[in-house]
Design an enzyme around this catalytic site. Sequence first.
Site, mmCIF file in Angstrom:
data_model
loop_
_atom_site.group_PDB
_atom_site.id
_atom_site.type_symbol
_atom_site.label_atom_id
_atom_site.label_comp_id
_atom_site.label_asym_id
_atom_site.label_seq_id
_atom_site.Cartn_x
_atom_site.Cartn_y
_atom_site.Cartn_z
ATOM 1 N N ILE A 48 -13.399 37.320 108.186
ATOM 2 C CA ILE A 48 -13.722 38.757 109.645
ATOM 3 C C ILE A 48 -13.048 38.760 110.475
ATOM 4 C CG2 ILE A 48 -15.585 38.114 111.158
ATOM 5 C CD1 ILE A 48 -16.906 35.815 109.961
ATOM 6 N N GLU A 49 -12.773 40.481 110.799
ATOM 7 C CA GLU A 49 -11.188 40.519 110.858
ATOM 8 C C GLU A 49 -11.281 40.205 112.749
ATOM 9 O OE1 GLU A 49 -9.209 43.521 109.137
ATOM 10 O OE2 GLU A 49 -8.652 42.141 107.534
ATOM 11 N N CYS A 58 -10.166 33.518 107.442
ATOM 12 C CA CYS A 58 -9.651 33.986 106.402
ATOM 13 C C CYS A 58 -11.187 33.667 105.425
ATOM 14 C CB CYS A 58 -9.298 33.464 105.219
ATOM 15 S SG CYS A 58 -7.800 33.944 105.815
ATOM 16 N N GLU A 60 -12.378 32.161 102.742
ATOM 17 C CA GLU A 60 -11.853 30.286 102.496
ATOM 18 C C GLU A 60 -12.796 29.690 103.934
ATOM 19 O OE1 GLU A 60 -9.649 32.905 101.585
ATOM 20 O OE2 GLU A 60 -8.595 32.334 100.253
ATOM 21 N N CYS A 91 -4.174 31.860 101.607
ATOM 22 C CA CYS A 91 -2.931 31.777 102.607
ATOM 23 C C CYS A 91 -2.538 30.111 103.320
ATOM 24 C CB CYS A 91 -3.253 32.412 103.347
ATOM 25 S SG CYS A 91 -4.001 31.493 104.723
ATOM 26 N N CYS A 94 -5.132 28.124 104.741
ATOM 27 C CA CYS A 94 -6.328 27.790 104.684
ATOM 28 C C CYS A 94 -5.918 27.080 103.515
ATOM 29 C CB CYS A 94 -6.585 29.799 103.395
ATOM 30 S SG CYS A 94 -7.260 30.335 104.669
#
Length: 134
Positions: A48-49, A58, A60, A91, A94
């Site tokens: 969700i940006e 992210c 995850e 990343c 995460c």
Amino acid sequence: MSTLSTQEKSLLRQALAARENAYAPYSRFQVGAVLTVADGSTFCGCNIENAAFGPTICAERTAAVKAISEGHSKFRRIVIAGNSKDFCYPCGACRQFLYEFSPDMEVICLNRAREAKRMTLRALMPCGFDSTFL
Ligand code: THU
């Protein structure tokens, strides 16, 4: 590369379905994840940006915060579906976030061809920092 069990193939489909909900208008890189917790229940997430970029979360961590907020903080496995040629690895943020709860969990990363690569979080995060240092 790994072959997936029937159960894992179902998780793969759930991760792909979760990816459909991704909100990624800036990067256009959509990710879905499905997290299996100790009692076998699953939690899905997508990335969700945000226009301010920093608050972006992210897939995850979306799945993990859903699980933890519902009382499940022992993780067995996460399946991550990006849409990249190479496997979509979690990343650094995460990895650290998941490591807090379950350093020995399994991480299954998918590529665009829906091939899977299976690892442990500990292998992705050697010498990880956790509560034992504090
Ligand atoms: N992203 C994830 O959701 N998971 C990953 O494993 C890699 C990156 C997201 C964050 C951002 O919305 C977009 O992918 C591009 O970095």
